[in-house]
Design an enzyme around this catalytic site. Structure first.
Site: not given
Length: 212
Positions: A107, A111, A203, A206
């Site tokens: 990602r 944006t 996340d 992660d």
């Protein structure tokens, strides 16, 4: 507005319990990986409920009989790297003959749009029933991009398996791919300004890999 004809929350008590452990900030990578794999296995049971079956003649130790086996198209599991990898082993526990491909998307931090960096699929992917795996359905951009890639290669039957979904991601995916069913363990509240799911679990990549 979410269309619940194609969006399904698999709310089994065991899934709820394991997801709660994953959400806790003190849960380490080892337990996070284990819970993710186990939830994927439990959800795969529900996701594959409509697989076609065919009659076969077998013989038990007592008598001959007509039994049923899974028929129709063979399965392919396509995790979106890297967090989707944590769901593969759980699904393979139930469907060990499935082929596994990989799609790499990240990602863009500005944006929030997906950027493709890797794609390796089974050679006969267009003939398979495909399960796309990604723990987090946040903006929906990565999942939609991965499904675009699969459809361009001729795939007709696709389902998305995720862990936690945000309403924004579900609506985006249903707008882009109304023919794709979505299976999630939970529908959370919203996305924050960084496009993370709230309350979410952080996340997933992660936490899975222990990189943060």
């Amino acid at each position: 507005m979410i269309d619940y004809k194609t969006f399904h929350v698999v709310d089994h008590p065991l899934i709820k319990h394991k997801l709660s452990i994953m959400r806790m900030k003190e849960t380490g990578s080892k337990d996070f990986r284990q819970m993710l794999s186990e939830i994927a296995m439990l959800m795969c049971y529900e996701l594959t409920r409509d697989l076609p079956v065919e009659d076969v003649e077998i013989e038990t130790p007592v008598a001959k009989m007509t039994a049923q086996r899974v028929g129709g198209k063979k399965l392919a599991i396509i995790p979106i790297l890297r967090a989707g990898l944590g769901m593969v082993d759980g699904i393979l526990t139930l469907v060990p003959v499935a082929k596994v491909g990989h799609i790499g998307l990240y990602r863009d931090p500005d944006t929030h749009n997906p950027v493709e960096y890797y794609c390796k699929l089974p050679f006969d992917i267009e003939e398979r029933y495909v399960i796309v795996c990604d723990p987090m359905l946040a903006t929906g951009g990565s999942a939609s991009g991965a499904i675009d890639m699969l459809k361009k290669r001729g795939v007709k039957q696709i389902k998305l398996l995720c862990l936690v979904a945000a309403p924004e991601g579900v609506e985006r995916l249903q707008a882009d791919h109304p023919d794709v069913e979505i299976f999630a363990a939970a529908l959370d509240d919203h996305l924050n300004e960084s496009a993370y799911i709230v309350p979410g679990l952080g996340d997933a990549g992660d936490r899975l890999c222990g990189t943060k």
